[in-house]
Scaffold this motif. Structure first.
Motif, PDB file in Angstrom:
ATOM      1  N   ALA A 103       9.874  -8.564  -8.769  1.00 45.12           N
ATOM      2  CA  ALA A 103       8.881  -7.995  -9.691  1.00 45.12           C
ATOM      3  C   ALA A 103       8.016  -6.962  -8.966  1.00 45.12           C
ATOM      4  O   ALA A 103       7.689  -5.908  -9.523  1.00 45.12           O
ATOM      5  CB  ALA A 103       8.004  -9.101 -10.282  1.00 45.12           C
ATOM      6  N   GLY A 104       7.661  -7.250  -7.715  1.00 49.87           N
ATOM      7  CA  GLY A 104       6.881  -6.302  -6.920  1.00 49.87           C
ATOM      8  C   GLY A 104       7.655  -5.036  -6.641  1.00 49.87           C
ATOM      9  O   GLY A 104       7.116  -3.931  -6.690  1.00 49.87           O
ATOM     10  N   ARG A 105       8.949  -5.172  -6.360  1.00 42.63           N
ATOM     11  CA  ARG A 105       9.798  -3.995  -6.118  1.00 42.63           C
ATOM     12  C   ARG A 105       9.892  -3.116  -7.371  1.00 42.63           C
ATOM     13  O   ARG A 105       9.791  -1.894  -7.293  1.00 42.63           O
ATOM     14  CB  ARG A 105      11.198  -4.410  -5.690  1.00 42.63           C
ATOM     15  CG  ARG A 105      11.275  -4.887  -4.281  1.00 42.63           C
ATOM     16  CD  ARG A 105      12.730  -5.044  -3.807  1.00 42.63           C
ATOM     17  NE  ARG A 105      12.745  -5.665  -2.498  1.00 42.63           N
ATOM     18  CZ  ARG A 105      12.412  -5.050  -1.369  1.00 42.63           C
ATOM     19  NH1 ARG A 105      12.049  -3.793  -1.391  1.00 42.63           N
ATOM     20  NH2 ARG A 105      12.439  -5.692  -0.209  1.00 42.63           N
ATOM     21  N   LYS A 106      10.084  -3.752  -8.518  1.00 40.52           N
ATOM     22  CA  LYS A 106      10.190  -2.998  -9.776  1.00 40.52           C
ATOM     23  C   LYS A 106       8.897  -2.252 -10.081  1.00 40.52           C
ATOM     24  O   LYS A 106       8.916  -1.081 -10.449  1.00 40.52           O
ATOM     25  CB  LYS A 106      10.551  -3.935 -10.933  1.00 40.52           C
ATOM     26  CG  LYS A 106      11.978  -4.417 -10.880  1.00 40.52           C
ATOM     27  CD  LYS A 106      12.273  -5.387 -12.009  1.00 40.52           C
ATOM     28  CE  LYS A 106      13.668  -5.989 -11.849  1.00 40.52           C
ATOM     29  NZ  LYS A 106      13.908  -7.093 -12.743  1.00 40.52           N
ATOM     30  N   MET A 107       7.770  -2.941  -9.928  1.00 43.18           N
ATOM     31  CA  MET A 107       6.480  -2.316 -10.218  1.00 43.18           C
ATOM     32  C   MET A 107       6.202  -1.181  -9.233  1.00 43.18           C
ATOM     33  O   MET A 107       5.760  -0.103  -9.625  1.00 43.18           O
ATOM     34  CB  MET A 107       5.379  -3.378 -10.165  1.00 43.18           C
ATOM     35  CG  MET A 107       4.044  -2.919 -10.728  1.00 43.18           C
ATOM     36  SD  MET A 107       3.029  -1.972  -9.593  1.00 43.18           S
ATOM     37  CE  MET A 107       2.866  -3.130  -8.266  1.00 43.18           C
ATOM     38  N   THR A 108       6.492  -1.397  -7.961  1.00 43.44           N
ATOM     39  CA  THR A 108       6.254  -0.371  -6.949  1.00 43.44           C
ATOM     40  C   THR A 108       7.142   0.848  -7.191  1.00 43.44           C
ATOM     41  O   THR A 108       6.674   1.990  -7.098  1.00 43.44           O
ATOM     42  CB  THR A 108       6.496  -0.945  -5.535  1.00 43.44           C
ATOM     43  OG1 THR A 108       5.660  -2.091  -5.352  1.00 43.44           O
ATOM     44  CG2 THR A 108       6.188   0.075  -4.464  1.00 43.44           C
ATOM     45  N   ALA A 109       8.401   0.621  -7.528  1.00 42.46           N
ATOM     46  CA  ALA A 109       9.315   1.732  -7.821  1.00 42.46           C
ATOM     47  C   ALA A 109       8.816   2.526  -9.029  1.00 42.46           C
ATOM     48  O   ALA A 109       8.852   3.762  -9.029  1.00 42.46           O
ATOM     49  CB  ALA A 109      10.728   1.215  -8.064  1.00 42.46           C
ATOM     50  N   LYS A 110       8.313   1.814 -10.026  1.00 39.20           N
ATOM     51  CA  LYS A 110       7.782   2.481 -11.233  1.00 39.20           C
ATOM     52  C   LYS A 110       6.562   3.330 -10.879  1.00 39.20           C
ATOM     53  O   LYS A 110       6.454   4.479 -11.289  1.00 39.20           O
ATOM     54  CB  LYS A 110       7.414   1.432 -12.280  1.00 39.20           C
ATOM     55  CG  LYS A 110       6.892   2.006 -13.579  1.00 39.20           C
ATOM     56  CD  LYS A 110       6.624   0.895 -14.597  1.00 39.20           C
ATOM     57  CE  LYS A 110       6.209   1.462 -15.920  1.00 39.20           C
ATOM     58  NZ  LYS A 110       4.775   1.470 -16.122  1.00 39.20           N
ATOM     59  N   ARG A 111       5.649   2.770 -10.091  1.00 37.25           N
ATOM     60  CA  ARG A 111       4.452   3.522  -9.680  1.00 37.25           C
ATOM     61  C   ARG A 111       4.826   4.726  -8.819  1.00 37.25           C
ATOM     62  O   ARG A 111       4.220   5.784  -8.928  1.00 37.25           O
ATOM     63  CB  ARG A 111       3.484   2.618  -8.910  1.00 37.25           C
ATOM     64  CG  ARG A 111       2.818   1.569  -9.757  1.00 37.25           C
ATOM     65  CD  ARG A 111       1.770   2.221 -10.657  1.00 37.25           C
ATOM     66  NE  ARG A 111       1.201   1.281 -11.578  1.00 37.25           N
ATOM     67  CZ  ARG A 111       0.099   0.587 -11.372  1.00 37.25           C
ATOM     68  NH1 ARG A 111      -0.568   0.740 -10.254  1.00 37.25           N
ATOM     69  NH2 ARG A 111      -0.339  -0.246 -12.289  1.00 37.25           N
ATOM     70  N   TYR A 112       5.821   4.563  -7.965  1.00 31.67           N
ATOM     71  CA  TYR A 112       6.280   5.663  -7.126  1.00 31.67           C
ATOM     72  C   TYR A 112       6.794   6.806  -8.001  1.00 31.67           C
ATOM     73  O   TYR A 112       6.436   7.966  -7.805  1.00 31.67           O
ATOM     74  CB  TYR A 112       7.377   5.172  -6.171  1.00 31.67           C
ATOM     75  CG  TYR A 112       7.974   6.268  -5.317  1.00 31.67           C
ATOM     76  CD1 TYR A 112       7.338   6.685  -4.160  1.00 31.67           C
ATOM     77  CD2 TYR A 112       9.175   6.882  -5.671  1.00 31.67           C
ATOM     78  CE1 TYR A 112       7.881   7.689  -3.372  1.00 31.67           C
ATOM     79  CE2 TYR A 112       9.718   7.884  -4.889  1.00 31.67           C
ATOM     80  CZ  TYR A 112       9.071   8.281  -3.743  1.00 31.67           C
ATOM     81  OH  TYR A 112       9.599   9.283  -2.975  1.00 31.67           O
ATOM     82  N   GLU A 113       7.620   6.463  -8.978  1.00 29.84           N
ATOM     83  CA  GLU A 113       8.154   7.491  -9.887  1.00 29.84           C
ATOM     84  C   GLU A 113       7.032   8.177 -10.656  1.00 29.84           C
ATOM     85  O   GLU A 113       7.052   9.406 -10.823  1.00 29.84           O
ATOM     86  CB  GLU A 113       9.162   6.872 -10.858  1.00 29.84           C
ATOM     87  CG  GLU A 113      10.482   6.500 -10.213  1.00 29.84           C
ATOM     88  CD  GLU A 113      11.187   7.679  -9.561  1.00 29.84           C
ATOM     89  OE1 GLU A 113      11.197   8.786 -10.135  1.00 29.84           O
ATOM     90  OE2 GLU A 113      11.723   7.486  -8.453  1.00 29.84           O
ATOM     91  N   GLU A 114       6.050   7.405 -11.116  1.00 28.97           N
ATOM     92  CA  GLU A 114       4.902   7.992 -11.827  1.00 28.97           C
ATOM     93  C   GLU A 114       4.147   8.949 -10.913  1.00 28.97           C
ATOM     94  O   GLU A 114       3.726  10.031 -11.338  1.00 28.97           O
ATOM     95  CB  GLU A 114       3.961   6.895 -12.321  1.00 28.97           C
ATOM     96  CG  GLU A 114       4.520   6.084 -13.470  1.00 28.97           C
ATOM     97  CD  GLU A 114       3.653   4.869 -13.808  1.00 28.97           C
ATOM     98  OE1 GLU A 114       2.689   4.559 -13.055  1.00 28.97           O
ATOM     99  OE2 GLU A 114       3.950   4.214 -14.820  1.00 28.97           O
ATOM    100  N   GLY A 115       3.975   8.554  -9.641  1.00 26.78           N
ATOM    101  CA  GLY A 115       3.286   9.411  -8.678  1.00 26.78           C
ATOM    102  C   GLY A 115       4.032  10.708  -8.435  1.00 26.78           C
ATOM    103  O   GLY A 115       3.434  11.786  -8.403  1.00 26.78           O
TER     104      GLY A 115
END
Length: 150
Positions: A103-115
């Motif tokens: 779940a942490g990996r998915k959220m971090t990947a999503k935030r990275y893409e948003e950034g």
């Protein structure tokens, strides 16, 4: 103040201008991305996600600028949200290692893409020439990071 021929550069004034503009821009980014996670939590997850899974609390405190007296609370929060977990080190049971969850990996990947998308939007405003110059400038700052007195 530095003089180069007829050109005078006031680095302090330039630094103030750049700093204030960075603050203005970061406010927009921070408001858009706050959600349920703090900047310190995101720094820890980013570190774990991008090649440092299984770090110690001390290491995470150092790289995330979260003071060691606060790191336990931050890790408790990440565990409660299901983004990270602490496990004993298999080689040394006295040490505890922090791991990022799926779940942490998915959220971090999503935030990275948003950034990346936000930076891309900014670069479109700059145009090609200024984008190339900005990349060159950031690379130069990173290259000399160890020599800058913070």
């Amino acid at each position: 103040e530095v003089k180069r021929g007829d050109l005078q550069m006031d680095y302090n004034k330039s630094a103030e201008d750049i700093f204030m503009n960075m603050v203005r821009l970061s406010k927009h980014v921070a408001i858009k991305n706050m959600g349920d996670i703090s900047k310190g939590e995101m720094a820890i997850l980013g570190y774990l996600h991008f090649g440092h899974d299984g770090a110690t609390a001390g290491e995470l405190s150092e790289v995330s600028c979260v003071v060691s007296s606060r790191i336990a609370a931050v890790l408790n929060s990440l565990e409660k949200k299901g983004y990270a977990e602490r496990k004993p080190d298999p080689q040394d049971k006295r040490r505890v290692l922090v791991h990022i969850t799926d779940a942490g990996r998915k959220m971090t990947a999503k935030r990275y893409e948003e950034g990346v998308e936000m930076v891309e939007a900014s670069l479109c405003v700059l145009g090609e020439e200024d984008t190339i110059a900005l990349q060159r400038i950031f690379r130069k700052l990173v290259e000399h990071e160890g020599t800058i007195k913070w």
